[in-house]
Design a protein around this motif. Sequence first.
Motif, PDB file in Angstrom:
ATOM      1  N   THR A  17      45.070  30.475  28.758  1.00  0.00           N
ATOM      2  CA  THR A  17      44.320  30.042  30.010  1.00  0.00           C
ATOM      3  C   THR A  17      43.328  31.012  30.115  1.00  0.00           C
ATOM      4  N   ARG A  18      42.371  30.874  30.798  1.00  0.00           N
ATOM      5  CA  ARG A  18      41.216  31.271  31.485  1.00  0.00           C
ATOM      6  C   ARG A  18      41.519  31.534  32.784  1.00  0.00           C
ATOM      7  N   GLU A  19      42.328  31.129  33.693  1.00  0.00           N
ATOM      8  CA  GLU A  19      43.039  31.848  34.492  1.00  0.00           C
ATOM      9  C   GLU A  19      42.557  33.541  34.770  1.00  0.00           C
ATOM     10  N   ALA A  20      43.343  34.229  36.191  1.00  0.00           N
ATOM     11  CA  ALA A  20      42.725  35.597  36.301  1.00  0.00           C
ATOM     12  C   ALA A  20      44.920  35.604  36.058  1.00  0.00           C
ATOM     13  N   ARG A  21      45.135  36.339  35.075  1.00  0.00           N
ATOM     14  CA  ARG A  21      46.321  36.019  35.061  1.00  0.00           C
ATOM     15  C   ARG A  21      46.261  37.513  34.274  1.00  0.00           C
ATOM     16  N   ARG A  22      47.603  38.079  34.096  1.00  0.00           N
ATOM     17  CA  ARG A  22      47.894  39.443  33.305  1.00  0.00           C
ATOM     18  C   ARG A  22      48.235  38.769  31.698  1.00  0.00           C
ATOM     19  N   ALA A  23      48.152  39.652  31.364  1.00  0.00           N
ATOM     20  CA  ALA A  23      48.289  39.597  29.944  1.00  0.00           C
ATOM     21  C   ALA A  23      49.758  40.549  29.217  1.00  0.00           C
ATOM     22  N   GLY A  24      50.703  39.859  29.238  1.00  0.00           N
ATOM     23  CA  GLY A  24      52.085  40.319  28.593  1.00  0.00           C
ATOM     24  C   GLY A  24      52.556  40.250  27.756  1.00  0.00           C
ATOM     25  N   ASP A  25      53.550  39.856  26.710  1.00  0.00           N
ATOM     26  CA  ASP A  25      53.257  40.493  25.463  1.00  0.00           C
ATOM     27  C   ASP A  25      53.391  38.907  24.373  1.00  0.00           C
ATOM     28  N   ASN A  26      52.743  39.657  23.011  1.00  0.00           N
ATOM     29  CA  ASN A  26      52.512  38.522  22.307  1.00  0.00           C
ATOM     30  C   ASN A  26      50.751  37.862  23.152  1.00  0.00           C
ATOM     31  N   VAL A  27      50.314  38.445  23.975  1.00  0.00           N
ATOM     32  CA  VAL A  27      48.875  37.681  24.801  1.00  0.00           C
ATOM     33  C   VAL A  27      47.971  38.714  24.426  1.00  0.00           C
ATOM     34  N   VAL A  28      46.989  38.169  23.745  1.00  0.00           N
ATOM     35  CA  VAL A  28      45.504  39.536  24.212  1.00  0.00           C
ATOM     36  C   VAL A  28      44.490  38.790  24.587  1.00  0.00           C
ATOM     37  N   LEU A  29      44.085  39.920  25.816  1.00  0.00           N
ATOM     38  CA  LEU A  29      42.855  39.130  26.417  1.00  0.00           C
ATOM     39  C   LEU A  29      41.360  39.444  25.770  1.00  0.00           C
ATOM     40  N   VAL A  30      40.995  38.365  25.246  1.00  0.00           N
ATOM     41  CA  VAL A  30      39.611  38.121  24.501  1.00  0.00           C
ATOM     42  C   VAL A  30      38.525  37.331  24.914  1.00  0.00           C
ATOM     43  N   GLY A  31      37.489  38.219  25.617  1.00  0.00           N
ATOM     44  CA  GLY A  31      36.551  38.286  27.084  1.00  0.00           C
ATOM     45  C   GLY A  31      37.644  37.365  28.591  1.00  0.00           C
ATOM     46  N   ASP A  32      37.594  36.582  28.678  1.00  0.00           N
ATOM     47  CA  ASP A  32      38.111  36.352  30.082  1.00  0.00           C
ATOM     48  C   ASP A  32      39.047  35.252  29.583  1.00  0.00           C
ATOM     49  N   THR A  33      39.681  35.335  27.911  1.00  0.00           N
ATOM     50  CA  THR A  33      40.520  34.129  28.119  1.00  0.00           C
ATOM     51  C   THR A  33      41.772  34.828  27.376  1.00  0.00           C
ATOM     52  N   LEU A  34      42.927  34.110  28.273  1.00  0.00           N
ATOM     53  CA  LEU A  34      43.915  34.571  27.147  1.00  0.00           C
ATOM     54  C   LEU A  34      44.479  33.888  26.495  1.00  0.00           C
ATOM     55  N   VAL A  35      44.692  35.085  25.291  1.00  0.00           N
ATOM     56  CA  VAL A  35      45.001  33.677  23.923  1.00  0.00           C
ATOM     57  C   VAL A  35      46.274  34.270  22.954  1.00  0.00           C
ATOM     58  N   SER A  36      47.093  33.418  22.589  1.00  0.00           N
ATOM     59  CA  SER A  36      48.870  34.302  21.769  1.00  0.00           C
ATOM     60  C   SER A  36      48.032  34.726  20.763  1.00  0.00           C
ATOM     61  N   SER A  37      49.423  35.864  20.198  1.00  0.00           N
ATOM     62  CA  SER A  37      49.262  36.391  19.033  1.00  0.00           C
ATOM     63  C   SER A  37      50.107  36.365  18.353  1.00  0.00           C
ATOM     64  N   ALA A  38      51.073  35.004  18.610  1.00  0.00           N
ATOM     65  CA  ALA A  38      52.371  34.671  18.023  1.00  0.00           C
ATOM     66  C   ALA A  38      52.319  33.026  17.782  1.00  0.00           C
ATOM     67  N   VAL A  39      53.520  32.882  16.569  1.00  0.00           N
ATOM     68  CA  VAL A  39      53.879  31.260  17.250  1.00  0.00           C
ATOM     69  C   VAL A  39      54.995  31.893  18.320  1.00  0.00           C
ATOM     70  N   GLY A  40      54.732  30.795  19.299  1.00  0.00           N
ATOM     71  CA  GLY A  40      56.041  31.289  20.255  1.00  0.00           C
ATOM     72  C   GLY A  40      55.760  29.195  21.278  1.00  0.00           C
ATOM     73  N   LEU A  41      56.251  29.975  22.506  1.00  0.00           N
ATOM     74  CA  LEU A  41      56.552  30.018  23.568  1.00  0.00           C
ATOM     75  C   LEU A  41      55.811  30.312  24.763  1.00  0.00           C
ATOM     76  N   VAL A  42      55.137  29.814  25.701  1.00  0.00           N
ATOM     77  CA  VAL A  42      54.585  30.439  26.892  1.00  0.00           C
ATOM     78  C   VAL A  42      55.537  30.689  27.854  1.00  0.00           C
ATOM     79  N   SER A  43      55.723  31.296  28.345  1.00  0.00           N
ATOM     80  CA  SER A  43      56.665  32.009  29.621  1.00  0.00           C
ATOM     81  C   SER A  43      55.372  32.349  30.690  1.00  0.00           C
ATOM     82  N   VAL A  44      55.498  32.271  32.218  1.00  0.00           N
ATOM     83  CA  VAL A  44      55.065  32.516  33.274  1.00  0.00           C
ATOM     84  C   VAL A  44      55.928  32.857  33.750  1.00  0.00           C
ATOM     85  N   SER A  45      55.906  34.921  34.069  1.00  0.00           N
ATOM     86  CA  SER A  45      56.871  35.044  34.930  1.00  0.00           C
ATOM     87  C   SER A  45      55.618  35.858  35.665  1.00  0.00           C
ATOM     88  N   ASP A  46      55.877  35.471  37.765  1.00  0.00           N
ATOM     89  CA  ASP A  46      54.586  35.995  38.524  1.00  0.00           C
ATOM     90  C   ASP A  46      53.488  35.649  37.365  1.00  0.00           C
TER      91      ASP A  46
END
Lengths: 227, 244
Positions: A17-46
């Motif tokens: 996503t490019r929305e303003a969210r916090r990067a949790g486990d296995n997510v990295v912030l590249v510029g203004d984009t949240l990018v996955s760093s693993a093969v997996g399933l997206v989970s959003v909490s808060d």
Amino acid sequence: MTHQGMPRTVMPGDTITREARRAGDNVVLVGDTLVSSAVGLVSVSDDTVSVIPLSGKYMPRADDLVVGMVISHTSQAWELDINAPYVGFLLATDVFGRDFASHADELTSKLALGDLVAARVANFDRTRDPLITIDDRDLGKIDSGELVKIAPGKVSSLIGRQGSMIQAIETATDAAITIGQNGWVVVSCDSADGLLRAKRAVSAIEQGAHSQGLMDRVKSALARGGD
Amino acid sequence: MGGRDTDMVLLDANGIRCDGRRIDEPRRIMIKAGVLHNANGSAYIEFGDNKIVAGVFGPRDVHPKHQSNAETGILRVRYHMQPYSVTERKRPAPSRREIEISKVIKEALLPAVMLERFPRTAVDVFVEILQADGGSRCAALDAAAVALADAGIPMRDMVSACAAGKVADTIVLDINNEEDQAGQADMPVAIMPNSGKVTLLQLDGVLTRDEYRRCIETGIAGCKIVYDIQKRALAERHFSGAGQ
């Protein structure tokens, strides 16, 4: 973040996503984009976006319950394989008590090579290997059962909502199942048929964790008799 | 880039190459993830006549200990050709070429792999060439990247590789063994497809400035084709029956 109620699947490098969210486990912030760093399933909490990995090793966290296997020992401690990048250390004083004497007490008399242990991660940080303890209720050597390995990211699916999945398996098979957060599961059962069905159900979860109709597939694995 | 003379027509008047492909067409590519049970992650690739298997272990304890780094994990790559992978038996000991290719594959993967998350550990990548055709380093790199993702090693991006080259004065995508031997230039390219960063760029041969630019563009276009196939392989392995 979801697609028709199903978790979104991602691979390393995929934009989440490019929305303003916090990067949790296995997510990295590249510029203004949240990018996955693993093969997996997206989970959003808060406001945190994370990715549940479908493979990989277990990263130890303090207070996690794990199943470990004794792979070696020194004069003071056992070394446990806990499916992590690091070896877990279980101090001899934990098992023998405070009057442990390295010259008098033989470590292999309590835990031998290949023994399984239900334990807790006492502490861990980047600078030293995880310290494991069995100093708690229901922890210690696992005397019987078979080890089944699943991906650590799939442990939550095995447990199910408020333990519903694991309860369903235990009730249907009369098996006792010890689950480590590290993805190692010990299944023990008095009957060979129950053991086989419980193992099959755990394997069904490993193969189809986080997919729709998982409970149905587990039920069908439980319904089939040992053949 | 053997610089050999050949009787073979490398590119005919209709722009068709010696193996029947168009100039912008890659060879047949098939990737399968998770082919080995005992490795933490693995992949098998068929890239034209290349047949390659990659296995990944780790992150795990570093042996010998002196190689370990308290700040970050380390990546070790072994590219190895089986004795039967080429027409004349290849001696199994690591050759100069294999040592070089191991190094360039490692350096092409390093920007993508987030080793800083696992200090004092090693990630080991073993690549075995079962059958070699031209462009085995790119195919090996593609398989290694899929094996790393399959092993759950955190990566900023995938790494996809494909070669381009110059054959019969024409820039072509994905040169095969004959074109490699008798062609004019060979340029393996690897990119991180989402960020667009180049992680491997080699050139064997002579190109003009314009040919060089077109060769890179052609190689990157090939990498994007490979990336789609890599993603499909990982999806088949991990999402069959799950997710979208």
